[in-house]
Design a protein around this motif. Structure first.
Motif, PDB file in Angstrom:
ATOM      1  N   GLY A   1      -4.062  17.290 -62.410  1.00 32.14           N
ATOM      2  CA  GLY A   1      -4.642  16.301 -61.531  1.00 32.14           C
ATOM      3  C   GLY A   1      -4.385  14.924 -61.937  1.00 32.14           C
ATOM      4  O   GLY A   1      -3.868  14.628 -62.929  1.00 32.14           O
TER       5      GLY A   1
ATOM      6  N   HIS B   1      -4.115  23.960 -53.635  1.00 32.24           N
ATOM      7  CA  HIS B   1      -3.430  22.517 -54.137  1.00 32.24           C
ATOM      8  C   HIS B   1      -4.310  22.628 -55.674  1.00 32.24           C
ATOM      9  O   HIS B   1      -3.685  22.104 -56.730  1.00 32.24           O
TER      10      HIS B   1
ATOM     11  N   GLU C   1      -0.372  11.571 -49.909  1.00 31.34           N
ATOM     12  CA  GLU C   1       1.021  11.618 -50.438  1.00 31.34           C
ATOM     13  C   GLU C   1       2.064  12.766 -49.494  1.00 31.34           C
ATOM     14  O   GLU C   1       1.474  13.863 -49.546  1.00 31.34           O
TER      15      GLU C   1
ATOM     16  N   TYR D   1     -13.581   6.905 -60.685  1.00 27.05           N
ATOM     17  CA  TYR D   1     -12.815   5.843 -61.049  1.00 27.05           C
ATOM     18  C   TYR D   1     -12.534   4.911 -60.001  1.00 27.05           C
ATOM     19  O   TYR D   1     -12.413   3.728 -60.173  1.00 27.05           O
TER      20      TYR D   1
ATOM     21  N   GLY E   1      -7.755   3.036 -57.361  1.00 29.41           N
ATOM     22  CA  GLY E   1      -8.646   2.420 -58.485  1.00 29.41           C
ATOM     23  C   GLY E   1      -8.360   3.029 -59.705  1.00 29.41           C
ATOM     24  O   GLY E   1      -8.299   2.309 -60.743  1.00 29.41           O
ATOM     25  N   GLY E   2      -7.956   4.354 -59.896  1.00 29.15           N
ATOM     26  CA  GLY E   2      -7.953   4.745 -61.368  1.00 29.15           C
ATOM     27  C   GLY E   2      -6.886   4.202 -62.360  1.00 29.15           C
ATOM     28  O   GLY E   2      -7.427   3.820 -63.172  1.00 29.15           O
TER      29      GLY E   2
ATOM     30  N   GLY F   1     -11.967  11.261 -60.556  1.00 28.16           N
ATOM     31  CA  GLY F   1     -11.088  10.376 -59.858  1.00 28.16           C
ATOM     32  C   GLY F   1     -11.741   9.549 -59.005  1.00 28.16           C
ATOM     33  O   GLY F   1     -11.699   8.318 -58.899  1.00 28.16           O
TER      34      GLY F   1
ATOM     35  N   VAL G   1      -5.931  12.404 -62.740  1.00 31.41           N
ATOM     36  CA  VAL G   1      -6.743  11.693 -63.902  1.00 31.41           C
ATOM     37  C   VAL G   1      -6.035  12.127 -65.198  1.00 31.41           C
ATOM     38  O   VAL G   1      -6.273  11.431 -66.283  1.00 31.41           O
TER      39      VAL G   1
ATOM     40  N   ALA H   1      -3.236  11.432 -65.932  1.00 33.88           N
ATOM     41  CA  ALA H   1      -2.467  10.336 -66.086  1.00 33.88           C
ATOM     42  C   ALA H   1      -3.160   9.497 -67.226  1.00 33.88           C
ATOM     43  O   ALA H   1      -2.322   8.618 -67.404  1.00 33.88           O
TER      44      ALA H   1
ATOM     45  N   ASP I   1      -7.833   1.942 -65.672  1.00 36.35           N
ATOM     46  CA  ASP I   1      -7.141   2.513 -66.735  1.00 36.35           C
ATOM     47  C   ASP I   1      -6.352   1.310 -67.651  1.00 36.35           C
ATOM     48  O   ASP I   1      -6.448   0.922 -68.652  1.00 36.35           O
TER      49      ASP I   1
HETATM   50  O1  KG4 Z   1      -4.572  14.673 -57.906  1.00 30.72           O
HETATM   51  P1  KG4 Z   1      -4.443  13.342 -57.176  1.00 30.72           P
HETATM   52  O2  KG4 Z   1      -3.416  12.910 -57.172  1.00 30.72           O
HETATM   53  O3  KG4 Z   1      -5.267  13.997 -55.874  1.00 30.72           O
HETATM   54  C1  KG4 Z   1      -6.223  14.508 -55.803  1.00 30.72           C
HETATM   55  O4  KG4 Z   1      -5.813  15.840 -55.514  1.00 30.72           O
HETATM   56  O5  KG4 Z   1      -7.521  14.170 -55.703  1.00 30.72           O
HETATM   57  O6  KG4 Z   1      -5.567  12.690 -57.938  1.00 30.72           O
HETATM   58  C2  KG4 Z   1      -5.830  11.227 -57.536  1.00 30.72           C
HETATM   59  C3  KG4 Z   1      -7.025  10.694 -58.157  1.00 30.72           C
HETATM   60  C4  KG4 Z   1      -7.518   9.225 -57.904  1.00 30.72           C
HETATM   61  O7  KG4 Z   1      -8.733   9.110 -57.847  1.00 30.72           O
HETATM   62  C5  KG4 Z   1      -6.682   8.258 -58.804  1.00 30.72           C
HETATM   63  O8  KG4 Z   1      -7.854   7.135 -58.880  1.00 30.72           O
HETATM   64  C6  KG4 Z   1      -7.051   8.984 -60.223  1.00 30.72           C
HETATM   65  O9  KG4 Z   1      -6.484  10.269 -59.591  1.00 30.72           O
HETATM   66  N1  KG4 Z   1      -6.016   8.605 -61.089  1.00 30.72           N
HETATM   67  C7  KG4 Z   1      -6.213   8.155 -62.348  1.00 30.72           C
HETATM   68  C8  KG4 Z   1      -5.416   7.782 -63.107  1.00 30.72           C
HETATM   69  N2  KG4 Z   1      -4.145   7.601 -62.068  1.00 30.72           N
HETATM   70  C9  KG4 Z   1      -4.619   8.373 -60.991  1.00 30.72           C
HETATM   71  N3  KG4 Z   1      -7.388   8.097 -62.883  1.00 30.72           N
HETATM   72  C10 KG4 Z   1      -7.804   7.426 -64.072  1.00 30.72           C
HETATM   73  N4  KG4 Z   1      -6.603   7.045 -64.824  1.00 30.72           N
HETATM   74  C11 KG4 Z   1      -5.469   7.135 -64.294  1.00 30.72           C
HETATM   75  N5  KG4 Z   1      -4.588   6.597 -64.957  1.00 30.72           N
END
Ligand code: KG4
Ligand code: ZN
Length: 347
Positions: free
Chosen positions: A282, A111, A12, A166, A179-180, A163, A284, A286, A184
């Motif tokens: 983080g 971070h 991002e 997921y 995927g996450g 994550g 997850v 969400a 979900d």
């Molecule tokens: O914090 P983040 O944007 O990046 C890192 O610092 O890694 O987290 C990204 C992770 C990904 O693995 C994504 O699949 C997961 O967060 N994620 C979720 C959901 N939304 C994002 N995992 C489970 N359920 C969700 N709703």
């Protein structure tokens, strides 16, 4: 006081202007999902090139949205660790150039720590310390004690981050990247019909493990492999599953992943009855099931729960600016020798 935040640790590209470490005046997030989707994961070289293209347009848009000129800003903050080194370097180089050109203090931010600041963006909430901190992202699954002097790591994953698990579950089930969120959403349409194992770590450990869960899902979906090495074949694949079956596998995975997280959070709270709040961050965070399970747990313990608003769960530059604020207020900053580091303090 207004701090410009820059985030480029993974895929991002984000720039934000945040007032007093809390109030988001602007936040631009340029995702790269479209670039990485066909590879099923982030390709570091593609990510860093895309950051290079997207950073300056994001900066201009963030300044415009906040109606801020460079002279209105008090500092430049950048996530400089941990992450993909080529991606981090783009943000760090830009932040250094801007801080130098504008004559503003520069602050490098961890971070992982920044994720725990996301819960306080656009709120008046104060964290009561000592608190339990949980970071659940694509790269980290970590438990911290947060007190007035900073954070102490008390548990972490010994293999995959939740994550990441997921994302692998999504790929096992043929769901698209990232995927996450897709797992979900599918889980909410299914039922947890297949029991999947929780981590088998010692009961008194605060560490996590998610690779066993991922492998259990793989075998549940595909059956046991027949043969060895290159000749190994599975009985089934994701393409043999109906949509209902995929939804049920997602629900089963989600049930086990959230239970594993809750088990260790509960254990930490049992071990430390002096903890006064629970703060989570983080990507997850969400997750729908995790949010409701944590709310129930916090309510049953009478603890305030600080969860990020949905728009601040994923990587964003507002949390970077927020995390820099306490240090900046104490008159601290970094000099232009600041570097990017693939590993952070807690990785
Ligand atoms: O914090 P983040 O944007 O990046 C890192 O610092 O890694 O987290 C990204 C992770 C990904 O693995 C994504 O699949 C997961 O967060 N994620 C979720 C959901 N939304 C994002 N995992 C489970 N359920 C969700 N709703
Ligand atoms: Zn993150």
């Amino acid at each position: 006081m207004r701090i410009l935040g820059i985030e480029s640790s993974c895929d991002e590209t984000s720039v934000a202007v945040v007032r007093d470490g809390r109030f988001v005046e602007s936040l631009i997030i340029a995702t790269q999902d479209d670039l990485h989707r066909r590879f099923g994961g982030v390709v570091p070289e593609i990510a860093s090139r895309a950051h290079l293209e997207r950073l300056l347009p994001a900066l201009r848009a963030a300044l415009e949205e906040a109606d801020a000129r460079p002279e209105d800003l008090h500092a430049v903050a950048v996530g400089n660790r941990p992450g993909l080194i080529g991606s981090l370097l783009v943000g760090v180089s830009a932040a250094k150039a801007l801080a130098w050109a504008w004559g503003k203090p520069l602050l490098g931010v961890d971070h992982v720590e920044a994720h725990l600041h996301a819960a306080f963006l656009d709120t008046d909430a104060e964290l009561q310390t000592p608190a339990l901190g949980l970071v659940v992202s694509g790269g980290h699954t970590s438990l911290f004690i947060v007190d007035d002097d900073g954070m102490t790591l008390i548990g972490r994953t010994i293999d995959d981050a939740v994550g990441e698990a997921y994302d692998k579950a999504a790929s096992i089930l043929g769901l698209p990247y990232p995927g996450g969120p897709n797992v979900d959403a599918a889980a909410q349409r299914g039922s947890p019909t297949t029991p999947l194992p929780l981590s088998r770590l010692a009961p008194d450990s605060l560490d996590f493990s998610f690779s066993g869960l991922k492998t259990a899902l793989l075998y549940a979906v595909r059956g046991r492999p027949v043969g060895r090495g290159d000749a190994a074949r599975f009985e089934r694949g994701a393409s043999d599953l109906s949509e209902d079956e995929i939804n049920d596998f997602c629900a089963s995975f989600q049930e086990a992943a959230v239970a594993a997280l809750l088990l260790k959070v509960t254990r930490a709270l049992d071990l430390r009855p002096d903890l006064r709040a629970l703060v989570v961050g983080g990507g997850v965070s969400a997750n729908s099931r995790l949010r409701s399970a944590l709310s129930e747990l916090a309510a049953s313990r009478g603890l305030p729960l600080h969860l990020p608003p949905m728009r601040y769960c994923l990587d964003n530059a507002a949390m970077i600016a927020a995390a820099a604020f306490p240090r900046f207020r104490r008159g601290r900053s970094d000099d232009l020798s600041l570097t990017a580091a693939a590993a952070g303090q807690w990785s």
